[in-house]
Motif scaffolding. Structure first.
Motif, PDB file in Angstrom:
ATOM      1  N   ILE A 220       0.845  -1.198   0.000  1.00  0.00           N
ATOM      2  CA  ILE A 220       0.000   0.000   0.000  1.00  0.00           C
ATOM      3  C   ILE A 220       0.879   1.247   0.000  1.00  0.00           C
ATOM      4  CG2 ILE A 220      -1.764   1.309   1.241  1.00  0.00           C
ATOM      5  CD1 ILE A 220      -2.721  -1.317   2.450  1.00  0.00           C
ATOM      6  N   GLU A 221       0.670   2.100  -0.977  1.00  0.00           N
ATOM      7  CA  GLU A 221       1.400   3.378  -1.042  1.00  0.00           C
ATOM      8  C   GLU A 221       0.751   4.353  -0.059  1.00  0.00           C
ATOM      9  OE1 GLU A 221       2.386   6.937  -4.288  1.00  0.00           O
ATOM     10  OE2 GLU A 221       1.359   5.099  -4.923  1.00  0.00           O
ATOM     11  N   GLN A 222       1.562   4.965   0.794  1.00  0.00           N
ATOM     12  CA  GLN A 222       1.025   5.845   1.837  1.00  0.00           C
ATOM     13  C   GLN A 222       1.575   7.272   1.693  1.00  0.00           C
ATOM     14  OE1 GLN A 222       1.118   3.921   5.874  1.00  0.00           O
ATOM     15  NE2 GLN A 222       2.126   2.276   4.743  1.00  0.00           N
ATOM     16  N   GLU A 223       0.670   8.229   1.835  1.00  0.00           N
ATOM     17  CA  GLU A 223       1.049   9.643   1.772  1.00  0.00           C
ATOM     18  C   GLU A 223       0.306  10.423   2.851  1.00  0.00           C
ATOM     19  OE1 GLU A 223       1.794  10.132  -3.072  1.00  0.00           O
ATOM     20  OE2 GLU A 223      -0.030  10.931  -2.136  1.00  0.00           O
ATOM     21  N   VAL A 224       0.919  11.490   3.336  1.00  0.00           N
ATOM     22  CA  VAL A 224       0.257  12.374   4.284  1.00  0.00           C
ATOM     23  C   VAL A 224       0.338  13.801   3.770  1.00  0.00           C
ATOM     24  CG1 VAL A 224       2.346  12.629   5.701  1.00  0.00           C
ATOM     25  CG2 VAL A 224       0.091  13.129   6.699  1.00  0.00           C
ATOM     26  N   TYR A 225      -0.777  14.516   3.825  1.00  0.00           N
ATOM     27  CA  TYR A 225      -0.872  15.886   3.341  1.00  0.00           C
ATOM     28  C   TYR A 225      -1.033  16.833   4.535  1.00  0.00           C
ATOM     29  CZ  TYR A 225      -1.687  14.458  -1.553  1.00  0.00           C
ATOM     30  OH  TYR A 225      -1.563  13.950  -2.830  1.00  0.00           O
ATOM     31  N   PRO A 226      -0.015  17.626   4.874  1.00  0.00           N
ATOM     32  CA  PRO A 226      -0.203  18.647   5.912  1.00  0.00           C
ATOM     33  C   PRO A 226      -1.182  19.702   5.394  1.00  0.00           C
ATOM     34  CG  PRO A 226       2.139  18.218   5.497  1.00  0.00           C
ATOM     35  CD  PRO A 226       1.374  17.590   4.381  1.00  0.00           C
ATOM     36  N   VAL A 227      -2.222  19.996   6.177  1.00  0.00           N
ATOM     37  CA  VAL A 227      -3.262  20.925   5.717  1.00  0.00           C
ATOM     38  C   VAL A 227      -3.967  21.525   6.930  1.00  0.00           C
ATOM     39  CG1 VAL A 227      -4.914  19.020   5.555  1.00  0.00           C
ATOM     40  CG2 VAL A 227      -5.339  21.118   4.268  1.00  0.00           C
ATOM     41  N   LEU A 356      -0.706  12.598  16.687  1.00  0.00           N
ATOM     42  CA  LEU A 356      -1.337  11.367  16.215  1.00  0.00           C
ATOM     43  C   LEU A 356      -0.516  10.749  15.090  1.00  0.00           C
ATOM     44  CD1 LEU A 356      -5.092  12.500  16.106  1.00  0.00           C
ATOM     45  CD2 LEU A 356      -3.868  11.397  17.978  1.00  0.00           C
ATOM     46  N   LEU A 357      -0.006  11.593  14.208  1.00  0.00           N
ATOM     47  CA  LEU A 357       0.828  11.118  13.108  1.00  0.00           C
ATOM     48  C   LEU A 357       2.106  10.481  13.634  1.00  0.00           C
ATOM     49  CD1 LEU A 357       1.404  10.882  10.078  1.00  0.00           C
ATOM     50  CD2 LEU A 357       2.388  13.185  10.157  1.00  0.00           C
ATOM     51  N   ARG A 358       2.714  11.108  14.641  1.00  0.00           N
ATOM     52  CA  ARG A 358       3.930  10.535  15.226  1.00  0.00           C
ATOM     53  C   ARG A 358       3.655   9.166  15.849  1.00  0.00           C
ATOM     54  NH1 ARG A 358       4.901  16.022  16.865  1.00  0.00           N
ATOM     55  NH2 ARG A 358       4.108  15.605  18.962  1.00  0.00           N
ATOM     56  N   SER A 359       2.491   9.016  16.480  1.00  0.00           N
ATOM     57  CA  SER A 359       2.132   7.730  17.085  1.00  0.00           C
ATOM     58  C   SER A 359       1.954   6.646  16.020  1.00  0.00           C
ATOM     59  CB  SER A 359       0.837   7.871  17.896  1.00  0.00           C
ATOM     60  OG  SER A 359       1.016   8.750  18.980  1.00  0.00           O
ATOM     61  N   ILE A 360       1.369   7.023  14.886  1.00  0.00           N
ATOM     62  CA  ILE A 360       1.175   6.071  13.783  1.00  0.00           C
ATOM     63  C   ILE A 360       2.516   5.629  13.222  1.00  0.00           C
ATOM     64  CG2 ILE A 360       0.339   5.869  11.402  1.00  0.00           C
ATOM     65  CD1 ILE A 360      -2.014   7.730  12.291  1.00  0.00           C
ATOM     66  N   GLN A 361       3.406   6.572  13.004  1.00  0.00           N
ATOM     67  CA  GLN A 361       4.712   6.242  12.445  1.00  0.00           C
ATOM     68  C   GLN A 361       5.542   5.403  13.417  1.00  0.00           C
ATOM     69  OE1 GLN A 361       5.951  10.271  11.460  1.00  0.00           O
ATOM     70  NE2 GLN A 361       5.537   9.919   9.290  1.00  0.00           N
ATOM     71  N   LYS A 362       5.352   5.646  14.707  1.00  0.00           N
ATOM     72  CA  LYS A 362       6.050   4.851  15.711  1.00  0.00           C
ATOM     73  C   LYS A 362       5.549   3.411  15.701  1.00  0.00           C
ATOM     74  CE  LYS A 362       7.082   4.690  20.675  1.00  0.00           C
ATOM     75  NZ  LYS A 362       6.843   5.337  22.000  1.00  0.00           N
ATOM     76  N   LEU A 363       4.225   3.248  15.553  1.00  0.00           N
ATOM     77  CA  LEU A 363       3.632   1.912  15.534  1.00  0.00           C
ATOM     78  C   LEU A 363       4.074   1.118  14.309  1.00  0.00           C
ATOM     79  CD1 LEU A 363       1.497  -0.162  16.665  1.00  0.00           C
ATOM     80  CD2 LEU A 363      -0.121   0.925  15.097  1.00  0.00           C
ATOM     81  N   THR A 364       4.027   1.761  13.148  1.00  0.00           N
ATOM     82  CA  THR A 364       4.340   1.062  11.902  1.00  0.00           C
ATOM     83  C   THR A 364       5.835   0.981  11.627  1.00  0.00           C
ATOM     84  OG1 THR A 364       4.139   3.131  10.628  1.00  0.00           O
ATOM     85  CG2 THR A 364       2.151   1.781  10.888  1.00  0.00           C
ATOM     86  N   SER A 365       6.627   1.735  12.404  1.00  0.00           N
ATOM     87  CA  SER A 365       8.087   1.769  12.208  1.00  0.00           C
ATOM     88  C   SER A 365       8.444   2.129  10.773  1.00  0.00           C
ATOM     89  CB  SER A 365       8.711   0.408  12.567  1.00  0.00           C
ATOM     90  OG  SER A 365       8.437   0.076  13.903  1.00  0.00           O
TER      91      SER A 365
END
Length: 444
Positions: A220-227, A356-365
């Motif tokens: 799965i290709e993942q992207e995040v858009y700061p907005v 919340l984004l930091r928590s997600i990135q920490k979980l998924t490494s």
């Protein structure tokens, strides 16, 4: 490995071939042999791993073999309890597909619709019953359903039932089932209460963990858009103008938010519907059916409403709001990339959602690619981010260091107010007495 190597009977192998299945998924490889041996199973797996076939196939084979040596009216031999109407319907359809050559009868019952058609089917005899907790308990109490002959019991999406407040009904249902049975328990996550429930109803189970929640599907290709929060709808409209997005499941944190997003997209000319707990069962099923059949291009959903939805060839998942629980992110994006087809997950992140984004990135490494080249970049950083905390917020209005001073000040002010009220009361009483005195003397 092929399904043939799992020692499945020919009618089931033929049905699987008709469905286009050639190789079993990891959970099917691990679960089917154990279930065919009669073992209880604790499965930690999310939707999309093939867990329905993992428990449906052994149940079908077991009932079929028992049917050959028994005669008489059909009795319910297998019970599957699922949290939502959508999931219950999908499970029943799977049983019918895999058991198409066995001559077994499967019935699904759920609330939100009239019970008469369901009770009519029950009177005709059923081998496999798939049900939501509320309607099942209701029909048991009315005498339409007997569970005394159950040999196979499946509790699916147990953690979702916890979220929806269904565990009380589930425990009541379990009390009607024979203690000697084969039990299959599935949950995407294993909170304490779910772990205790599993322990209480399983007998020496085999545990199978498939696709741990801490690992994201690599395809799965993942992207995040700061907005900025106020520009999320504009950004969503901008992104959805891309014709490459064939179908999109958009997640909102709240029911009100889902309705608001759907209204904005419809106004912008997109075919879209919302699905959440406040929608009627009929409306939810129609919205889901339209989305699956590509009549609706965009479906807006809350997490609970979307849990258990299995949609083939979903091209995009869009997180309009980041989830407060990082594991939920993995469940959300896992709805694309099914069957090795790939997919894309897009997340919006305002300044307040940074933790919340930091928590997600920490979980998924795994870092998520940030896209800043868009018409609505993040500019508002004046709002302090809400840091995540496992502790409940304190209800105190002041810090511990200021609390004694604050209490002393409040006590002093209270004393002054009490003295003032006492003086005023004395004055009032004195005036009343003086008045009564004057009246007394004037009457003499």
């Amino acid at each position: 490995m092929s399904f043939k190597e799992l020692n499945l009977i020919e009618p089931i192998q033929k049905a699987l071939k008709t469905e286009g299945y050639s190789e079993p998924t990891p959970i099917q490889v691990k679960a089917i042999p154990q279930l065919l041996k009669g073992k209880d199973l604790l499965g930690c797996a999310q939707t999309g791993t093939g867990k329905t076939a993992a428990f449906a196939i052994p149940i079908l084979q077991g009932i079929h073999s028992e049917k050959q040596s028994t005669k008489g009216n059909r009795q319910i031999k297998a019970l599957v309890v699922a949290p939502t109407r959508e999931l219950a319907i999908q499970i029943s359809e799977s049983f019918r597909s895999y058991g198409r050559n066995l001559g077994l009868r499967t019935l699904v019952i759920y609330g939100g619709v009239g019970q008469n058609p369901q009770t009519k089917e029950l009177r005709q005899g059923v081998d496999i019953l798939v049900a939501t907790p509320g309607r099942l308990l209701d029909l048991i109490n009315q005498g339409f359903v007997s569970l005394k002959n159950i040999k196979y019991f499946v509790l699916d999406e147990a953690d979702m039932m916890l979220d929806m407040g269904m565990l009380k009904d589930v425990r009541k249902i379990i009390a009607f089932i024979p203690k000697v049975r084969q039990t299959m328990f599935f949950s995407a996550t294993m909170p304490t209460e779910i772990g205790e429930l599993a322990k209480s109803i399983l007998n020496d189970p085999v545990r199978i963990d498939v696709t741990p929640v801490s690992s994201t599907v690599d395809i799965i290709e993942q992207e995040v858009y700061p907005v900025d929060k106020g520009n999320k709808t504009n950004l969503l409209i901008h992104i959805l103008k891309d014709k490459k997005i064939e179908s999109a499941l958009v997640f909102s944190r709240t029911k009100h938010g889902a309705n608001k997003i759907a209204a904005s997209l419809s106004k912008a000319g997109f075919t879209t519907e919302a699905i959440h707990g406040n929608k009627s069962q009929t409306a939810r099923q129609l919205a889901l059916s339209n989305f699956k059949n590509r009549k609706t291009r965009i479906l807006i959903a809350t997490d609970i409403a979307a849990r258990g939805i299995d949609i083939d060839e979903l091209s995009h998942v869009i997180n309009f709001d980041l989830p407060e629980v990082p594991e939920t992110y993995v469940h959300r994006i896992g709805r694309t990339g099914r069957a090795g087809l790939g997919g894309k997950a897009i997340s919006f992140c305002d300044y307040g959602e940074k933790p919340l984004l930091r928590s997600i990135q920490k979980l998924t490494s795994k870092p998520i690619e940030e896209v800043t080249d868009h018409p609505y970049p993040l500019v508002d950083t004046t709002i302090k981010p809400k840091e995540r905390s496992s502790r409940r917020p304190s209800t105190a209005k002041s810090s511990p260091s200021n609390e004694p001073k604050q209490k002393g000040k409040e006590a002093k002010n209270g004393k002054v107010r009490r003295e003032k009220r006492a003086n005023e009361s004395k004055k009032t009483t004195s005036k009343k007495n003086e008045k009564r005195k004057n009246v007394h003397w004037s009457s003499r």
